[in-house]
Write an enzyme that holds these catalytic residues in place. Structure first.
Site, PDB file in Angstrom:
ATOM      1  N   GLU A   1      47.182  35.511  37.024  1.00 52.51           N
ATOM      2  CA  GLU A   1      47.351  36.267  35.778  1.00 52.51           C
ATOM      3  C   GLU A   1      47.232  35.383  34.543  1.00 52.51           C
ATOM      4  O   GLU A   1      46.557  35.728  33.565  1.00 52.51           O
ATOM      5  CB  GLU A   1      48.702  36.992  35.777  1.00 52.51           C
ATOM      6  CG  GLU A   1      48.868  38.032  36.865  1.00 52.51           C
ATOM      7  CD  GLU A   1      47.724  39.021  36.917  1.00 52.51           C
ATOM      8  OE1 GLU A   1      47.081  39.270  35.881  1.00 52.51           O
ATOM      9  OE2 GLU A   1      47.457  39.534  38.010  1.00 52.51           O
TER      10      GLU A   1
ATOM     11  N   GLU B   1      37.221  37.528  37.479  1.00 51.53           N
ATOM     12  CA  GLU B   1      38.219  37.665  38.537  1.00 51.53           C
ATOM     13  C   GLU B   1      38.236  36.445  39.445  1.00 51.53           C
ATOM     14  O   GLU B   1      39.303  35.970  39.851  1.00 51.53           O
ATOM     15  CB  GLU B   1      37.952  38.924  39.358  1.00 51.53           C
ATOM     16  CG  GLU B   1      38.614  40.169  38.814  1.00 51.53           C
ATOM     17  CD  GLU B   1      40.130  40.048  38.782  1.00 51.53           C
ATOM     18  OE1 GLU B   1      40.736  39.676  39.806  1.00 51.53           O
ATOM     19  OE2 GLU B   1      40.722  40.333  37.726  1.00 51.53           O
TER      20      GLU B   1
ATOM     21  N   HIS C   1      36.757  43.041  41.384  1.00 52.49           N
ATOM     22  CA  HIS C   1      37.597  42.377  42.367  1.00 52.49           C
ATOM     23  C   HIS C   1      36.846  42.097  43.661  1.00 52.49           C
ATOM     24  O   HIS C   1      37.298  41.297  44.481  1.00 52.49           O
ATOM     25  CB  HIS C   1      38.833  43.225  42.654  1.00 52.49           C
ATOM     26  CG  HIS C   1      39.714  43.426  41.472  1.00 52.49           C
ATOM     27  ND1 HIS C   1      39.506  44.434  40.564  1.00 52.49           N
ATOM     28  CD2 HIS C   1      40.789  42.729  41.035  1.00 52.49           C
ATOM     29  CE1 HIS C   1      40.418  44.359  39.605  1.00 52.49           C
ATOM     30  NE2 HIS C   1      41.210  43.340  39.873  1.00 52.49           N
TER      31      HIS C   1
END
Length: 551
Positions: free
Chosen positions: A365, A388, A453
């Protein structure tokens, strides 16, 4: 949801073209016209650093600098008369050098005056591969901590070894610097730093290292971990003054109310406090336990970027972000939000996910924040997959960096947070991304059409191959078997070098629109900068990209 996500903050909302162009021109003009001196005539910090850099080049031999060494600026002092002093730390073959620091002194006109060096010895080692393992060094440090506290029964003892070059104690040598911490019988923190010869296991030095407001926390995933906190009267706040006042707060199971990126109501982040500076119980019954994991993850991520890449905070400005834990009810997600410059963690539903505060999730994150402040990779198409993957790669690097025995480094993403209902042992698998059922192992013209993702799998696969190589192997007790898309055999160069190459590519060469072909070029440029165009590392980068069909 079944995946970690990144929320782009409202700060990225489109602005008028004229205003944007005007701002850009103003920024460029300011950069071009930036003064070499303050209004009072004193050189600026930037001027001093530039002058010192020239001095390093001209006087490298006198300063003991070689091609195996790198330097970073630690501090700059400019006297009233314009005399400049630039303090450096140095690394040798990518390892910190204890006693490698020096200060370059410059006259007011910027010319070299001299230098003060912590050591004048030549720094040259035959090998930087330790004969003594980090685990054994940690055990020796724990024994030293216990020996320094005779008659005490210590609790919650942990140790963290770091490989360094010791130039403080005679001829430079490879050493383990290990910080051992624990509690005495009254619950007070005790800590000792032990320096151990990485070849013979002999103790070189040891010293007490307890600092004011140093506490610890019993986490959900990482065992007992050290925490830097802020004393406030008779209580302690889960706010770290050594890392930009990053803090962790309780979202009270509330959520944000946001429309089109504009948040009208935000869930709270009520600062956690504690009476004895020993946080959490290691169980979900204590709301502080998840906060310990979040704060610990923040600390390790901050330290990784600062100590490995010289980046002072997520935005590079020394300012801390903050964490919100216990967001929503049974919320199966975690996310970074640019607009609040914060991380938010759900508790999970207990069936698919547990609390999403694991170390690699925190690193993931916060790395979205680094990306937003550097290349700002667009969150769609191939650039979104790279965005990502960047967070997966650096989340993995943070886990390796932390060297936590309760959560050792691996190439699995989110393995700590998944529960039986998820059906797989991790969120993502870097050695063979397709094991998650959705991610791409190899590049093709349709990769950019996948969810970011899943298109990230190509870069994750590249990073694994570049780190560990192809084929079957077991690392830290985890079995991997990484194929190549072209049938080649790839030899890895180690995860530390991969992190350095990817960081330089991200911060120097990648842009918002970089795709996989551009990432290949960017990482090759980075490898050339760091290791040379004819280096093993440069060739390995090329081979690893070819192995995932990015040519």
């Amino acid at each position: 949801m079944s995946r970690i996500r990144h929320i782009r903050g409202s700060s990225l909302a489109a602005a008028g073209a004229a205003a944007t162009t005007a701002t850009l021109l103003a920024t460029l003009l300011a950069a071009v016209l930036a003064p070499a001196a303050h209004a009072d005539g004193a050189p600026t910090r930037a001027t001093a650093i530039g002058n010192a850099a020239s001095a390093l080049t001209a006087h490298a031999a006198n300063l003991g600098l070689t091609s195996a060494q790198h330097t970073t600026v630690r501090d700059v002092v400019v006297d009233k008369d314009g005399t400049q002093h630039v303090r450096y730390d140095r690394t040798y073959r990518e390892l910190p050098v204890l006693g490698g620091d020096f200060v370059v002194h410059l006259r007011p006109d910027g010319s070299y005056r001299g230098a003060d060096r912590a050591t004048s010895r030549t720094i040259s080692l035959d090998s930087v591969t330790p004969e003594l393992s980090g685990a054994k060094a940690a055990g020796l440090a724990v024994n030293a901590l216990r020996a320094a506290s005779p008659g005490e029964t210590l609790k919650r003892v942990t140790a963290r070894p770091r490989l360094v070059v010791d130039a403080l104690h005679g001829t430079p040598r490879l050493a383990w610097r290990t910080d051992a911490v624990g509690q005495d019988g009254l619950g007070n923190p005790v800590a000792r730093t032990v320096l151990t010869d990485a070849r013979t296991g002999a103790r070189i030095d040891a010293w007490d290292s307890v600092e004011t407001a140093t506490g610890d926390g019993n986490s959900l995933y990482g065992g007992t971990v050290p925490l830097e906190t802020t004393a406030s009267g008779s209580t302690y706040q889960l706010k770290d003054p050594t890392r930009g006042n990053t803090y962790t707060g309780d979202a009270a199971n509330k959520t944000d109310l946001c429309i089109f990126g504009i948040c009208f109501v935000r869930a709270p982040a009520t600062l956690f406090t504690d009476a004895d500076n020993h946080w959490g119980t290691g169980t979900t019954a204590d709301r502080a336990s998840a906060a310990v994991d979040a704060q610990y993850g923040t600390n390790e991520t901050w330290d990784y970027y600062k100590n490995v890449h010289g980046r002072n905070g997520i935005a590079g400005d020394g300012k801390g972000s903050y964490n919100r834990v216990h967001y929503g009810n049974n919320y199966n997600n975690a996310f970074w939000d640019d607009s609040c410059f914060c991380m938010t963690y759900g508790d999970g539903d207990g069936s698919i996910f547990g609390p999403l505060v694991a170390l690699d999730v925190a690193g993931h994150e916060m790395s979205h924040g680094v990306t937003s402040k550097t290349a700002a990779l667009t969150y769609s198409g191939e650039s979104g997959g790279l965005n990502e993957a960047t967070s997966d790669i650096f989340g993995t690097m943070v886990e390796w960096y932390a060297n936590n025995a309760s959560d050792p480094g691996d190439y699995l993403i989110g393995e700590e947070i998944v529960r039986p209902g998820f059906g797989k042992p991790a969120l993502r698998f870097m050695d063979k991304p397709s094991k998650d059922g959705n991610s791409a192992d190899c590049w093709s013209g349709s990769v950019g059409n996948l969810d970011v993702h899943y298109s990230s799998g190509v870069a994750n696969h590249f990073a694994y191959l570049l780190s560990e190589g192809s084929g079957a192997k077991t690392v830290n007790g985890v079995a991997y078997d990484s194929p190549t898309c072209n049938g080649s055999t790839v030899t890895g160069i180690g995860h530390d070098k991969v992190g350095r190459i990817w960081y330089r590519a991200l911060t120097v060469y990648m842009t918002s629109s970089t795709n996989y072909a551009g990432a290949r070029t960017a990482t090759l440029n980075a490898a050339k900068d760091l290791y040379g165009a004819g280096s093993t590392e440069y060739a390995a980068v090329a081979a690893a990209w070819s192995a995932v069909s990015v040519g």
